[in-house]
Design a protein around this motif. Sequence first.
Motif, PDB file in Angstrom:
ATOM      1  N   HIS A  71       0.887  -1.164   0.000  1.00  0.00           N
ATOM      2  CA  HIS A  71       0.000   0.000   0.000  1.00  0.00           C
ATOM      3  C   HIS A  71       0.926   1.215   0.000  1.00  0.00           C
ATOM      4  O   HIS A  71       1.596   1.487   1.002  1.00  0.00           O
ATOM      5  CB  HIS A  71      -0.871   0.047   1.248  1.00  0.00           C
ATOM      6  N   ALA A  78      -6.392   9.955  -0.969  1.00  0.00           N
ATOM      7  CA  ALA A  78      -6.976   9.698   0.352  1.00  0.00           C
ATOM      8  C   ALA A  78      -7.945  10.809   0.750  1.00  0.00           C
ATOM      9  O   ALA A  78      -9.017  10.546   1.315  1.00  0.00           O
ATOM     10  CB  ALA A  78      -5.861   9.568   1.393  1.00  0.00           C
ATOM     11  N   ASP A 100      -6.398   5.211   4.167  1.00  0.00           N
ATOM     12  CA  ASP A 100      -5.545   5.354   2.984  1.00  0.00           C
ATOM     13  C   ASP A 100      -4.416   6.346   3.252  1.00  0.00           C
ATOM     14  O   ASP A 100      -3.280   6.129   2.816  1.00  0.00           O
ATOM     15  CB  ASP A 100      -6.367   5.837   1.796  1.00  0.00           C
TER      16      ASP A 100
END
Length: 392
Positions: free
Chosen positions: A151, A315, A330
């Motif tokens: 991520h 995000a 995020d």
Amino acid sequence: MEYRLDRQGNKISVLGYGCMRFSTKGAAIDIKKTEGEILRAVEGGINYFDTAYIYPGSEAALGEILEKNNLRDKVYIATKLPHYLLKKSEDMDRLFNEELRRLRTDHVDYYLMHMLNDLGAWERIQNLGILDWLEEKKKSGQIRQVGFSYHGNTDMFLKLLDAYDWDFTQIQYNYLDETSQAGVKGLERAAEKNVPVVIMEPLRGGRLANKLPEAAVKILNQARPEWSPAEWSFRWLWNQEAVTCVLSGMNSLEMIDENIKSASSSKAGAFTQEDFDTIKKVVKVINSLTKVSCTGCRYCMPCPKGVDIPGIFAAYNRSFSDNYFQGLKDYFMCTSIRSTSTGASNCIKCGKCELHCPQSIEIRKMLTKAKRRFETPIYKIVRFFQTKIMKY
């Protein structure tokens, strides 16, 4: 069921079972219901099951069900080493052996470094002896293939991809994340290196399945009324040869049946130009509702202070379009699960990024807004302790 080959020539179902969201009964996993769902999945041809050490009860439930139904040798298990919990070399065996006990097996087919989002984190566990440990486990057959889940931004993904001879990798990727996270650039680079790619979050946490704007749903229904919004997302992914397997966190028989049906008739290159045009229209509708018109082109990068500008804006937008906590998650993933923060607070307002932005975004102004929205006292406390953990 369609299958694609991994690096060793094994046939992997294009639809994988994400085990993070097993059905629950109260606070515990509903073993009986989950067993029925896993049996239906295997009957339908799914042979890739993805779990992790930190998914509560998931490894143990999967191990129990596979053992009870004599399915271990008919499926592949993927699980993950929580490298962020390693403080000394002995922890590798301790955690791995616990996973084997939970899974009731003597080997793991696909073993990932969980959330390896930073080159510094990889270097840290190399200093603990991870390379020798992985080599020994592969030689013994206890680990068949090694990968990492990711991520973060594209640039760091490319660096990590070159840092080891990975057997596979796992990334967040969907038609909204084509230019964020590892993105299509990361996907294509992995293909160039012959590294199979497993996809997570194909539906953006369900948003692309049942949380689309009405105008977007109308566009999809008019183009192909026989496809559900979820099927559009899966087929878009399976159309790409570089995608080996797409994970879905299925917790109903209806969901499993629908996804298996899609996976049994989806081939690379099957998407038509009209299908691509339809997806572009949907993305345009979604983006029209966003706060920052960032396309993820990355012309603003690299930032001299390491700020992950596209990741932060993705995000920030998600915190409004989906919900705040999804956006905060995020933001934390792309800025803080690493030894050096790439958050908005790093911005020194030099303005270099704005000179290259084709969208003429007031980047400095929007970074300030993102900082105010996300970098709350709670964020700072979590970041503080996370930094302490990564120093071990």
